[in-house]
Design an enzyme around this catalytic site. Structure first.
Site, PDB file in Angstrom:
ATOM      1  N   LYS A 157      33.799  49.740  48.059  1.00  0.00           N
ATOM      2  CA  LYS A 157      34.072  48.766  46.999  1.00  0.00           C
ATOM      3  C   LYS A 157      34.986  47.709  47.636  1.00  0.00           C
ATOM      4  O   LYS A 157      36.218  47.753  47.487  1.00  0.00           O
ATOM      5  CB  LYS A 157      34.734  49.485  45.824  1.00  0.00           C
TER       6      LYS A 157
HETATM    7  C1  LIG Z   1      28.511  47.192  42.094  1.00  0.00           C
HETATM    8  C2  LIG Z   1      28.972  48.278  41.161  1.00  0.00           C
HETATM    9  N1  LIG Z   1      28.131  49.263  40.848  1.00  0.00           N
HETATM   10  C3  LIG Z   1      28.492  50.259  40.011  1.00  0.00           C
HETATM   11  C4  LIG Z   1      29.746  50.291  39.447  1.00  0.00           C
HETATM   12  C5  LIG Z   1      30.127  51.418  38.531  1.00  0.00           C
HETATM   13  O1  LIG Z   1      31.115  52.215  39.136  1.00  0.00           O
HETATM   14  P1  LIG Z   1      32.177  53.010  38.278  1.00  0.00           P
HETATM   15  O2  LIG Z   1      31.415  53.826  37.308  1.00  0.00           O
HETATM   16  O3  LIG Z   1      32.879  53.863  39.277  1.00  0.00           O
HETATM   17  O4  LIG Z   1      33.058  52.027  37.629  1.00  0.00           O
HETATM   18  C6  LIG Z   1      30.656  49.279  39.738  1.00  0.00           C
HETATM   19  C7  LIG Z   1      32.001  49.289  39.164  1.00  0.00           C
HETATM   20  O5  LIG Z   1      32.928  49.713  39.798  1.00  0.00           O
HETATM   21  C8  LIG Z   1      30.266  48.253  40.624  1.00  0.00           C
HETATM   22  O6  LIG Z   1      31.111  47.255  40.920  1.00  0.00           O
END
Ligand SMILES: Cc1ncc(COP(=O)(O)O)c(C=O)c1O
Length: 308
Positions: A157
């Site tokens: 991330k």
């Molecule tokens: C590109 C992306 N995909 C999926 C998610 C979903 O992740 P999470 O459920 O950990 O927030 C996020 C958010 O963090 C994201 O930025």
């Protein structure tokens, strides 16, 4: 945007308006930072953070992938986050920790730049709108493909990687849609700009696997567990683009968007949120707000330090 009084930055609590960086901060030029999006909910036991250790572990893994040594331990970050929420007097909020390369030598080799860290909190409502959460959003497949593992690391991330989501979001919002769905480099369904995706057909729930360049969403994992506990079959497999339009139900999951149904894709009607979406959404919402005993361990109650 809602502000708070304090931000935690490199070991100190500073006033919101004093949380500043130098213009030559490496991350500002080259995107060399990693971050998390976390939510704290008001529960009967007080404010509680959803899957806090899991988010902090993902933050560490993202930092490692970009060769950054975390300047604080998981426990330290957990404790200062509690204190930050308490000192800001928040009952519920969004939490944004960022670990990034700071001011130092310019140029693409970041290894001599300091690794810095801040955590900001603020009150943030439903990311895709209350109306979207209740009745579903209109989504469009973006012409931009999700970053491929051949060029970047979909599992990290990382700040710079989000230019991909930004382009897709701009494209579809200019065209009048609520959210973009990105295909991966192979052309199969990947995810939204900040959410994972689920497709329901004939009573079965399907979601793209890690090999489709998704982010390993913490809410995705939670929803898979909840759906299986409810007795549904959940399959992780490649999803073809037209399966979205042929689906009985489609929904998105993420920290910001929570569980948001999709009612239309590429101008084709999926319909209002269906029975399975509603059922999973209800239990998930109960888990987030501490109303589901079974998932209580997913919540990290904010310990208020006595001096706050
Ligand atoms: C590109 C992306 N995909 C999926 C998610 C979903 O992740 P999470 O459920 O950990 O927030 C996020 C958010 O963090 C994201 O930025």
């Amino acid at each position: 945007m809602n502000t708070a009084d304090l931000i935690w930055m490199n070991g100190e609590f500073v006033a919101w308006e004093d949380a500043k960086v130098h213009v030559l901060t490496h991350a500002l030029h080259y995107g060399t930072g990693v971050f998390e999006g976390i939510r704290c909910y008001e529960t009967e036991q007080g404010p509680a953070i959803f899957r806090h250790p899991e988010h902090l572990d993902r933050l560490r893994r993202s930092a490692e992938l970009y060769h950054m040594d975390m300047p604080y331990t998981r426990d330290e970050l957990r404790e200062v986050t509690h204190e930050l929420i308490a000192r800001n007097g928040l009952r519920s909020c969004y939490i944004r920790p960022v670990v990034y390369r700071g001011y130092g030598p310019m140029g693409l080799d970041p290894l001599a730049n300091p690794v810095e860290c801040f955590i900001a909190v603020w009150e943030w409502g439903a990311y895709l709108g209350e109306e979207g959460k209740a009745n579903g959003v209109r989504a469009k497949t973006s012409s931009w493909r999700r970053i491929s593992p051949e060029s970047l690391m979909p599992q990290a991330k990382a700040c710079g990687q989000y230019l991909n989501s930004v382009l897709a979001k701009i494209e579809v919002s200019k065209a009048g849609y609520d959210e973009a769905i990105l295909l991966d480099h192979k052309g199969v369904v990947c995810e939204g700009t900040g959410e994972n995706i689920f497709v329901v057909r004939d009573g079965e729930i399907v979601t793209p696997p890690y090999s489709a360049s998704i982010l390993d969403g913490i809410n995705r994992r939670s929803i898979i567990e909840i759906a299986r506990d409810l007795g549904y079959r959940v399959v992780e497999r490649d999803v073809a683009r037209e399966e979205l339009a042929l689906a009985d139900e489609v929904f998105l999951s993420g920290t910001a968007a929570e569980l948001t149904p999709v009612r239309e894709i590429d101008d084709l009607e999926i319909g209002p949120p269906g029975e399975i979406t509603r059922q999973v959404q209800k239990v998930f919402d109960d888990a987030l707000h501490g109303r589901a005993e079974r998932y209580r361990e997913w919540l990290d109650p904010v310990q208020v330090p006595s001096k706050a």
